[in-house]
Design a protein around this motif. Structure first.
Motif, PDB file in Angstrom:
ATOM      1  N   ILE A 153       6.748  28.980 -27.396  1.00 59.55           N
ATOM      2  CA  ILE A 153       7.987  28.639 -27.171  1.00 59.55           C
ATOM      3  C   ILE A 153       8.338  27.809 -25.866  1.00 59.55           C
ATOM      4  CG2 ILE A 153      10.267  29.957 -26.005  1.00 59.55           C
ATOM      5  CD1 ILE A 153       9.286  32.533 -27.840  1.00 59.55           C
ATOM      6  N   ILE A 154       7.410  27.850 -24.812  1.00 59.11           N
ATOM      7  CA  ILE A 154       7.379  26.829 -23.823  1.00 59.11           C
ATOM      8  C   ILE A 154       7.118  25.539 -24.424  1.00 59.11           C
ATOM      9  CG2 ILE A 154       6.033  26.111 -21.855  1.00 59.11           C
ATOM     10  CD1 ILE A 154       5.645  29.099 -21.198  1.00 59.11           C
ATOM     11  N   GLY A 155       6.198  25.408 -25.347  1.00 60.64           N
ATOM     12  CA  GLY A 155       5.883  24.021 -25.949  1.00 60.64           C
ATOM     13  C   GLY A 155       7.126  23.556 -26.935  1.00 60.64           C
ATOM     14  N   ALA A 156       7.736  24.647 -27.317  1.00 56.49           N
ATOM     15  CA  ALA A 156       8.958  23.997 -28.088  1.00 56.49           C
ATOM     16  C   ALA A 156      10.212  23.562 -27.461  1.00 56.49           C
ATOM     17  CB  ALA A 156       9.444  25.233 -29.161  1.00 56.49           C
ATOM     18  N   VAL A 157      10.038  24.267 -26.259  1.00 62.87           N
ATOM     19  CA  VAL A 157      11.185  23.876 -25.213  1.00 62.87           C
ATOM     20  C   VAL A 157      10.864  22.521 -24.561  1.00 62.87           C
ATOM     21  CG1 VAL A 157      12.366  24.209 -23.148  1.00 62.87           C
ATOM     22  CG2 VAL A 157      11.980  26.168 -24.928  1.00 62.87           C
ATOM     23  N   ALA A 158       9.390  22.358 -24.302  1.00 65.50           N
ATOM     24  CA  ALA A 158       9.240  21.093 -23.711  1.00 65.50           C
ATOM     25  C   ALA A 158       9.464  19.945 -24.367  1.00 65.50           C
ATOM     26  CB  ALA A 158       7.562  21.244 -23.466  1.00 65.50           C
ATOM     27  N   ALA A 159       9.080  20.130 -25.930  1.00 70.22           N
ATOM     28  CA  ALA A 159       9.248  19.095 -27.019  1.00 70.22           C
ATOM     29  C   ALA A 159      10.762  18.712 -27.250  1.00 70.22           C
ATOM     30  CB  ALA A 159       8.724  19.660 -28.277  1.00 70.22           C
ATOM     31  N   SER A 160      11.465  19.834 -27.054  1.00 71.92           N
ATOM     32  CA  SER A 160      12.983  19.457 -27.374  1.00 71.92           C
ATOM     33  C   SER A 160      13.596  18.651 -25.979  1.00 71.92           C
ATOM     34  CB  SER A 160      13.960  20.985 -27.538  1.00 71.92           C
ATOM     35  OG  SER A 160      13.586  21.536 -26.333  1.00 71.92           O
ATOM     36  N   LYS A 161      12.793  18.790 -25.022  1.00 72.76           N
ATOM     37  CA  LYS A 161      13.415  18.142 -23.790  1.00 72.76           C
ATOM     38  C   LYS A 161      12.512  16.654 -23.852  1.00 72.76           C
ATOM     39  CE  LYS A 161      14.118  21.920 -20.616  1.00 72.76           C
ATOM     40  NZ  LYS A 161      13.570  22.820 -19.499  1.00 72.76           N
ATOM     41  N   GLY A 162      11.690  16.409 -24.684  1.00 72.44           N
ATOM     42  CA  GLY A 162      11.149  15.131 -24.873  1.00 72.44           C
ATOM     43  C   GLY A 162       9.950  14.905 -23.821  1.00 72.44           C
ATOM     44  N   GLU A 163       9.279  16.113 -23.378  1.00 73.03           N
ATOM     45  CA  GLU A 163       8.042  16.275 -22.257  1.00 73.03           C
ATOM     46  C   GLU A 163       6.813  16.195 -23.261  1.00 73.03           C
ATOM     47  OE1 GLU A 163       8.911  19.638 -20.060  1.00 73.03           O
ATOM     48  OE2 GLU A 163      10.545  18.875 -19.211  1.00 73.03           O
ATOM     49  N   TRP A 164       5.686  15.674 -22.818  1.00 76.03           N
ATOM     50  CA  TRP A 164       4.625  15.546 -23.172  1.00 76.03           C
ATOM     51  C   TRP A 164       4.089  17.049 -22.719  1.00 76.03           C
ATOM     52  CZ3 TRP A 164       3.300  11.962 -26.730  1.00 76.03           C
ATOM     53  CH2 TRP A 164       3.625  10.937 -26.570  1.00 76.03           C
ATOM     54  N   PHE A 165       3.533  17.965 -23.940  1.00 77.38           N
ATOM     55  CA  PHE A 165       3.045  19.336 -23.466  1.00 77.38           C
ATOM     56  C   PHE A 165       1.639  19.261 -24.078  1.00 77.38           C
ATOM     57  CE2 PHE A 165       2.619  23.892 -24.632  1.00 77.38           C
ATOM     58  CZ  PHE A 165       2.804  24.378 -23.515  1.00 77.38           C
ATOM     59  N   ARG A 166       0.922  20.268 -23.197  1.00 78.65           N
ATOM     60  CA  ARG A 166      -0.687  20.600 -23.692  1.00 78.65           C
ATOM     61  C   ARG A 166      -0.608  21.882 -23.358  1.00 78.65           C
ATOM     62  NH1 ARG A 166      -5.119  16.284 -22.844  1.00 78.65           N
ATOM     63  NH2 ARG A 166      -5.976  17.705 -24.268  1.00 78.65           N
ATOM     64  N   TYR A 167      -1.036  22.551 -24.353  1.00 76.75           N
ATOM     65  CA  TYR A 167      -1.348  24.163 -24.184  1.00 76.75           C
ATOM     66  C   TYR A 167      -2.512  24.558 -23.385  1.00 76.75           C
ATOM     67  CZ  TYR A 167       1.588  25.299 -28.230  1.00 76.75           C
ATOM     68  OH  TYR A 167       2.466  25.417 -29.200  1.00 76.75           O
TER      69      TYR A 167
END
Length: 153
Positions: free
Chosen positions: A132-146
């Protein structure tokens, strides 16, 4: 004058007049000949597909993100990054759950495996929170790493 207006019957010209042929509709990316350019994705499409990679992982494991990643990785670096991250994380969780489940089963035969049983329920909950944190980061346009993810791809 001809009723279909296809010929000009004036004495000055014997040239056929017609409207230009209609432009064929654009072919979808799958049907385009190899080597032709594919229309770039809009920013909103990139964000939505990157978010979809993380959300599909909740319901389909690594299969959903794998399908989206394989279809769109060449069109967007952002989708490529988030798809790889979602797949890597799902494969890591799968490996940990299989190893932990096997260890718990073996230790249950010795009657001390019940200590690891709660961990089998905690890991999927933590994975859900991370997705869910990854999905929210992607929707904001942020680069996310687990965190704690093995990088297979």
């Amino acid at each position: 004058m001809n009723p279909d207006n296809s010929y000009d019957q004036s004495p000055q010209s014997d040239v056929r007049r017609s409207t230009p042929p209609p432009i064929p509709p654009a072919l979808p990316p799958v049907l385009r000949p190899p080597g032709t350019a594919v229309a770039p994705l809009s920013n909103a499409e990139e964000l939505n597909l990157a978010m979809l990679c993380h959300l599909l992982a909740i319901f389909t494991g690594f299969f959903g993100p794998l399908i989206v990643w394989l279809m769109k990785k060449d069109q967007s670096g952002f989708i490529d990054h988030h798809g790889r991250e979602a797949i890597n994380f799902q494969l890591t969780v799968l490996i940990v759950m299989v190893l932990l489940g096997a260890t718990t089963f073996v230790l249950m035969l010795v009657l001390i495996g019940f200590v690891l049983l709660p961990v089998l329920f905690i890991i999927p909950i933590l994975a859900l929170v991370a997705e869910i944190i990854g999905a929210v980061a992607a929707s904001k346009g942020e680069w996310f790493r687990y965190p704690c993810s093995i990088r297979f791809f």
